[in-house]
Design a protein around this motif. Sequence first.
Motif, mmCIF file in Angstrom:
data_model
loop_
_atom_site.group_PDB
_atom_site.id
_atom_site.type_symbol
_atom_site.label_atom_id
_atom_site.label_comp_id
_atom_site.label_asym_id
_atom_site.label_seq_id
_atom_site.Cartn_x
_atom_site.Cartn_y
_atom_site.Cartn_z
ATOM 1 N N ASP A 60 -49.549 -76.784 37.460
ATOM 2 C CA ASP A 60 -50.643 -77.591 36.921
ATOM 3 C C ASP A 60 -50.146 -78.976 36.525
ATOM 4 O OD1 ASP A 60 -53.404 -77.913 35.884
ATOM 5 O OD2 ASP A 60 -52.395 -77.998 33.945
ATOM 6 N N GLU A 61 -48.966 -79.041 35.917
ATOM 7 C CA GLU A 61 -48.390 -80.336 35.545
ATOM 8 C C GLU A 61 -48.064 -81.163 36.787
ATOM 9 O OE1 GLU A 61 -46.248 -78.981 31.345
ATOM 10 O OE2 GLU A 61 -45.181 -78.793 33.262
ATOM 11 N N TRP A 62 -47.570 -80.511 37.827
ATOM 12 C CA TRP A 62 -47.278 -81.221 39.072
ATOM 13 C C TRP A 62 -48.556 -81.791 39.676
ATOM 14 C CZ3 TRP A 62 -43.485 -83.535 41.289
ATOM 15 C CH2 TRP A 62 -43.515 -83.817 42.661
ATOM 16 N N SER A 63 -49.627 -81.009 39.657
ATOM 17 C CA SER A 63 -50.911 -81.483 40.183
ATOM 18 C C SER A 63 -51.424 -82.680 39.390
ATOM 19 C CB SER A 63 -51.953 -80.368 40.165
ATOM 20 O OG SER A 63 -51.622 -79.335 41.058
ATOM 21 N N LYS A 64 -51.269 -82.608 38.067
ATOM 22 C CA LYS A 64 -51.707 -83.728 37.235
ATOM 23 C C LYS A 64 -50.867 -84.971 37.504
ATOM 24 C CE LYS A 64 -53.782 -81.047 33.489
ATOM 25 N NZ LYS A 64 -53.697 -80.608 32.063
ATOM 26 N N GLY A 65 -49.581 -84.789 37.782
ATOM 27 C CA GLY A 65 -48.723 -85.915 38.130
ATOM 28 C C GLY A 65 -49.171 -86.576 39.423
ATOM 29 N N THR A 70 -52.141 -90.918 42.221
ATOM 30 C CA THR A 70 -53.281 -91.256 43.090
ATOM 31 C C THR A 70 -54.186 -92.268 42.403
ATOM 32 O OG1 THR A 70 -53.212 -89.053 44.114
ATOM 33 C CG2 THR A 70 -55.251 -90.323 44.347
ATOM 34 N N ARG A 71 -54.480 -92.053 41.134
ATOM 35 C CA ARG A 71 -55.316 -93.003 40.386
ATOM 36 C C ARG A 71 -54.613 -94.357 40.259
ATOM 37 N NH1 ARG A 71 -56.442 -92.118 35.201
ATOM 38 N NH2 ARG A 71 -54.924 -90.463 34.826
ATOM 39 N N GLY A 73 -52.637 -95.658 42.456
ATOM 40 C CA GLY A 73 -52.827 -96.321 43.745
ATOM 41 C C GLY A 73 -54.226 -96.858 43.925
ATOM 42 N N HIS A 74 -55.224 -96.113 43.495
ATOM 43 C CA HIS A 74 -56.621 -96.520 43.687
ATOM 44 C C HIS A 74 -56.970 -97.776 42.889
ATOM 45 C CE1 HIS A 74 -58.081 -92.288 45.125
ATOM 46 N NE2 HIS A 74 -57.431 -92.961 46.057
ATOM 47 N N ILE A 75 -56.354 -97.950 41.712
ATOM 48 C CA ILE A 75 -56.693 -99.109 40.880
ATOM 49 C C ILE A 75 -55.899 -100.356 41.286
ATOM 50 C CG2 ILE A 75 -55.012 -98.861 39.011
ATOM 51 C CD1 ILE A 75 -57.303 -99.349 37.031
ATOM 52 N N THR A 76 -54.873 -100.170 42.097
ATOM 53 C CA THR A 76 -54.039 -101.285 42.544
ATOM 54 C C THR A 76 -54.731 -102.050 43.664
ATOM 55 O OG1 THR A 76 -51.983 -100.152 41.942
ATOM 56 C CG2 THR A 76 -51.822 -101.910 43.582
ATOM 57 N N ASP A 77 -54.740 -103.393 43.535
ATOM 58 C CA ASP A 77 -55.280 -104.233 44.598
ATOM 59 C C ASP A 77 -54.482 -105.521 44.645
ATOM 60 O OD1 ASP A 77 -56.200 -105.825 42.467
ATOM 61 O OD2 ASP A 77 -58.237 -104.998 42.558
ATOM 62 N N ASP A 78 -55.008 -106.562 45.324
ATOM 63 C CA ASP A 78 -54.229 -107.788 45.478
ATOM 64 C C ASP A 78 -54.152 -108.608 44.198
ATOM 65 O OD1 ASP A 78 -56.884 -108.497 45.483
ATOM 66 O OD2 ASP A 78 -56.722 -109.907 47.150
ATOM 67 N N ARG A 79 -54.880 -108.213 43.155
ATOM 68 C CA ARG A 79 -54.829 -108.936 41.890
ATOM 69 C C ARG A 79 -54.279 -108.074 40.746
ATOM 70 N NH1 ARG A 79 -57.779 -113.716 42.043
ATOM 71 N NH2 ARG A 79 -58.093 -113.749 39.784
ATOM 72 N N VAL A 210 -51.993 -96.147 33.535
ATOM 73 C CA VAL A 210 -50.822 -96.481 32.716
ATOM 74 C C VAL A 210 -51.220 -96.585 31.250
ATOM 75 C CG1 VAL A 210 -49.068 -98.227 32.236
ATOM 76 C CG2 VAL A 210 -49.557 -97.574 34.598
ATOM 77 N N GLY A 211 -52.381 -97.165 30.970
ATOM 78 C CA GLY A 211 -52.887 -97.215 29.604
ATOM 79 C C GLY A 211 -53.122 -95.831 29.041
#
Length: 301
Positions: A60-65, A70-71, A73-79, A210-211
């Motif tokens: 379960d901890e591995w899945s949460k990691g 994944t989240r 990566g999704h929030i990362t963009d060119d800014r 990260v927050g």
Amino acid sequence: MTSDHEAAAVPAEQQAREAEITREVLDSFRDCTDPRLRQVMRSLVHHLHAFIRDVRLTEDEWSKGIEFLTRTGHITDDRRQEFILLSDVLGASMQTVAVNNQAHGDATEATVFGPFFVEHSPEIAAGEDIASGAAGEPCWVEGAVTDSTGKPVPAARVEVWQADGDGFYDTQYGDDRTAARAHLFTGADGGYRFWGLAPTPYPIPHDGPVGNLLEASGRSPLRASHLHFMVSAPGLRTLVTHIFVSGDELLPRDAVFGVKKSLIKEFQRQPEGTPTPDGRDLDGQVWSQVRFDIVLAPDRA
């Protein structure tokens, strides 16, 4: 590695089974023709597997990691670069900086790059203002760039960027503004000077994964007040660093571990009406000034 207490709690047969999995994965890289890639991947596998066994990671901890990454990566963009932010708050950025910027005499210490650098900043002449309309208290910044023998470095590129007086970088406003960032070149004597803004503390972006991690860990997202520099010149090691404000209460607990004692500087506030070094009329506004002399190490130091 697994502690003696934890190892004793895991049956010998189970320990052998887990060790065999690690050996199989390490052996899978034996035909890699790139020796550096082979070294890095084998070391990564070794330490990753040791971590999993050390904390007895649950599925379960591995899945949460995986979900967390994944989240990220999704929030990362060119800014917005959430992975750099993650690296920063885990101290990985500062550790990499330390490994790649070995001490050389009195060369200025390096610190983290941060997620807010932008290529192709506007060029300004010596003494001009980087603010471009950004809010904040004016701050006169000056200094000289020399090599480790004390020789002035002319035509060094000095790149600077910072948050505004409200604690935001231009890229955080969601429009196309360019403010509180620029580059300039040193003069024949190695000197540089410009108007910026008095640094203020601000939180790193903490509305994403990260927050969430910082909050769950009981850590603050606040960064100590600072001004970013990147200084480069042919034949000398490019320096990425900050200067920090003496007396800032956040210096001992900067969110990304970027503070170095040698980079803490006196930002001297000037009373209203004090004449400025270049004769600029600030209409009675309070302003501050700081000096930051920069020493660049040889390129291969």
